[in-house]
Enzyme design. Sequence first.
Site, PDB file in Angstrom:
ATOM      1  NE  ARG A 298      33.570  16.870  21.999  1.00 38.03           N
ATOM      2  CZ  ARG A 298      35.435  17.635  22.591  1.00 38.03           C
ATOM      3  NH1 ARG A 298      36.448  17.125  21.684  1.00 38.03           N
ATOM      4  NH2 ARG A 298      34.784  18.645  23.376  1.00 38.03           N
TER       5      ARG A 298
ATOM      6  CG  HIS B 209      38.519  14.321  24.265  1.00 37.55           C
ATOM      7  ND1 HIS B 209      38.350  13.850  22.988  1.00 37.55           N
ATOM      8  CD2 HIS B 209      39.041  13.680  24.895  1.00 37.55           C
ATOM      9  CE1 HIS B 209      39.374  12.855  22.776  1.00 37.55           C
ATOM     10  NE2 HIS B 209      39.674  12.698  23.840  1.00 37.55           N
TER      11      HIS B 209
ATOM     12  CE1 TYR C  10      36.683  21.858  24.080  1.00 38.72           C
ATOM     13  CE2 TYR C  10      37.452  21.179  26.170  1.00 38.72           C
ATOM     14  CZ  TYR C  10      36.680  20.971  25.137  1.00 38.72           C
ATOM     15  OH  TYR C  10      36.773  19.311  25.069  1.00 38.72           O
TER      16      TYR C  10
END
Lengths: 377, 414, 324
Positions: free
Chosen positions: A281, A285, A293
Amino acid sequence: MGVKHKTIRPARTSRHDRSGGGEGSRSGAPLARSHDVSRARPLPAADTLLRMLYLLKLTREVEVRIERVLYRQGKIVGGVYVGRGQEAIGVASAIQLVEGDFVLPSHRDLSAYLARGIPLERVLLNWMGRADAPSRGRDNTLHFGDLNKGIIPIVSPLGDTCPVACGLALQFKLRGKRNVALVYFGEGATSRGDVHEAMNFAAVMKLPVIFICNNNGYAYSTPVQKQYAVKDLWRRGPAYGMPGESVDGNDVYAVYSAHQRAIERARKGEGPSFVECKTFRMTGHSAHDAAEYVPAALFKEWEDKDPITRLQSDLLQRRLMTPEALATLHESVRKEVDEAVARAEARPLPDGESANEGVYCGPDCWWGQTRSQAFDV
Amino acid sequence: MAAKVIMPQMGESVAEGTIVRWIKKVGERVERDEPLLEISTDKVDAEIPSPAGGTLSRILVKENETVEVNTVLAEIDGEAPDEGAGASVAGPAQPVVSKPAVPEAPPTAEAARRIRSSPLVRRLAKEHQIDLTRVQGTGEAGRISKNDIEAYLASAKAERPAPEGTAPSLPVPPSSAGAPAAFTGPTQRVPMTPMRRQIAERMVTSKRISAHVSTFFEVEMTRVAETLVQAGAEFERRNGIKLTYTPFFVRAAVQALKQFPIVNSSLDGENIIYKRDINIGVAVALETGLIVPVIKRADEKNFLGIARALRDLADRARSKRLSVDDVQEGTFTITNPGIFGSLLGTPIIHQPQVAIMGVGAVEKRPVVRNDAIAIRPMVYLSLSFDHRVLDGALADQFMAHIKVALENWDESVL
Amino acid sequence: MPILTHLEAIRQGIGEEMERDSSVFLLGEDIGVYGGAFKVTEGMLEKFGAERVIDTPISESAIVGAAVGAALVGMRPVVEMQFMDFIACAFDQIVNMAAKIHYRWGAKVPMVIRGPSGAGVHGGPYHSQSNEMWFVHTPGLKVVVPSTAYDAKGLIKAAIRDDNPVIFYEHKYLYRRVKDEVPLEDYVVPIGQAILRREGTDIAVITYGAMVWTALEAAAQLEKEGISLEVLDLRSLLPYDEEAILASVRKCSKVILLHEDTRIGGMAGELAAVIAEKAFDDLDGPIVRVTAPDTPVPFSPPLEDHFLPNARKLAEAARKLASY
């Protein structure tokens, strides 16, 4: 261990060869696969490859526009989830489908929508919540389906579409059709009971479902180490009684080939397959997540494995495309997105009162436009 | 064609009745209005006249059986239906409003229902005995709101002291006030008799419906008392009836009602219904409660007629032999708290009438006559009237008329 | 007294309970390293360690089931649902497992399931729901919906100390928009007690959660027009404070039931029933509901605006009721 790809693919980026999927991250672990699938496959035809490149570039271009332009301009509100870096999975799988087949994409699988022929403008209309968007402003992002194009959208509790794919496949089987259902989900969703129930269900009934796991390394902030304890997810397939395979999800050829095998099996009535596509990814998100992170090195590593760059290089190297044609393609994709954005933006927002309509299907149901002729439903 | 005989509704709240006796047998001929059977209800025992002439063809409910009102009790096979017998089905005995002197208006209940209010407003109206038709509504479509009724209460308080402070004084025989025979605890719960329940319901309803106001008159009874003394014995000898004060009050009231027809009326929505007939109800205290038989067309009766009717009704009330008809269609009521020594009372109006007169005890009292103390037989008369229909001035003139009639009694009773 | 946001107050309340009671621990998706999707548990991992702040796979059913198990053996788990919309994935464990244990065999299940609910942030049908009534209809659960920072802290502490499963709804719209004074000393807000947010005389507005603020906004507006709204904040939906509800109804004689949840089967229906049963004679007008329509929560801003009750819609209803 990725060996197969050398035999079927004449050109690959050397970095990818050396890294063998990367060291240091689970999702980049060396590829492994089950042993019950046949291997030798012909390469996709040249026009298919060009078509795939176009779809990849189109997906990339519109998602960059959504995430970095329209969202930041306030023209798109709400959550923004894109699939940058993992476009090859949707394109190289869904492009192999025929009429009557279905995809059940996840939230980062715009590529699958475009591969099924959904016009760009309709995608943008939905993102922008316009009155004549496929969801009429009721839902956002890729939360819209199209029965004619064979698309069932996700709901936010990811993994919920896996049992639904079983229902579609059950009907294909009962009606004697050779169609297949491709259901996409992330590695995060594999922790959901619904996914497990669906895999068992499909295996028991030998349903033509392909379970496609986009393993992109993180579910929101949760890395794969905290998501599952098996070494590779392909093992989930045999655990339920179906073939399992793990492939480099950033490699168009590998994804294409794995799905070709799985789809063929399914069409022959041999039942479901599980395909783990290892990818990454390349965003947070969502557009409001800086993804602090994620170790910066991982982004760098996967940047170098970008599926579009790889396919472009390969096509140029194999002289299936000239640099001029690539530049032209690039421009035309950009122009196509410009025009689609302009058209979508010009469309009105829905009238507030219309929020009350459409809760139930009735004789005057306007969803009729998406009824599937192919399935007479 | 068979006419059905049904169990009549003996008053609004009566739900059932018992067949006491079939007067006619199956196959027997019966004339229209001829007594057909006797029934007994919580309120009265009654003789039911046949709804049609013909042959009693079927008896459907046997003696001693209890059935709901409107149950078919028997069938009469008629010959050619005579006039009026086309409606050969006897309806439940309903109070029939006498021919109105003004155009027909919708019934009261409907009018009341038309008043838009709220549960709270209705509760307040009940608690404060307010007639909602008198309250100006300012809510949506004229609805009476909490604010409206509160404003009404505030202004009513300012205008006049509420008359409802005094205790209701409808005479209740001491026997019915008795406690249960044996206590098993500090209190004992005894269900009300149906009659008690009905009285309770009616009293509260009346207080809710009418704007009760009471006025009091003191009347010197010298002339009446003299008449009683002079003619009493002869009256009883001739007619077999003991002469009492009651017919004098009834007679005086009838005369006054003729002069003041509005007191002989009722209210229906926004219309006042004047009654041609003067039907005087006279409250009779029974062991089980109170009943108000009615002297029909008292205006057509002379003194003796009134006295006879009174005696007859009282006798039949005490022996539970009143018919349904006997207790209906009253247009004005007289009650007599004085028989137990009460000086005066504020009786509750018998709906749908607009006034009720209370008669206190006749007793000798010192009064001032020609600037000297004199001893005279005196009585307090009270009139509770519905202020919706009657104003104080009119009510007082009505009472003054009665006072004059009694104080200057000049009618022969013989 | 420190001024805290709604969100900070919840965090502080959870933290205090974790310090006070070692059996309290947290379980959820992205709650540790990331600090939760809305950062409610930010800093908790550093403070209490990975054994008490547990990041889980995306497995709501397993998370809740595991919390039940832990609660049965003496722990007090606090579970985060990333969005209350996803509580549906754990529905079976909540309604069939957690809720019925004490009734069936007498064991206590002290646990809290908390998370963000509610609309107003263009989240679409799956990030906006007010689904509290799913659980209000489940005997054995308690359902709590705070509106202020003070209550959020006091109620989360009460919920954690409660020996029953408590579903704790946090309105995401309030997280950072609402701030108030929150005492440092230990306190709880008892579950089941409503609170008057504003005294009024004409119409009682009974509501909860974010709509409390909507009601106060409308009340301020209507005051200028001479209509006095009383605002009762339920705070707890199960059990709810019947006494306070009836007192407000009796005082004002007119009542508007306001919630963001949809209409049919919403809390307003239950409250309307209890008011009609127990305070019918105190009503001076129809019981009025102001709620969302019976549709999913739509995404597009004009649709969401139409969907959500707001001060304007409430004021409109109040004006109509006042003149009734």
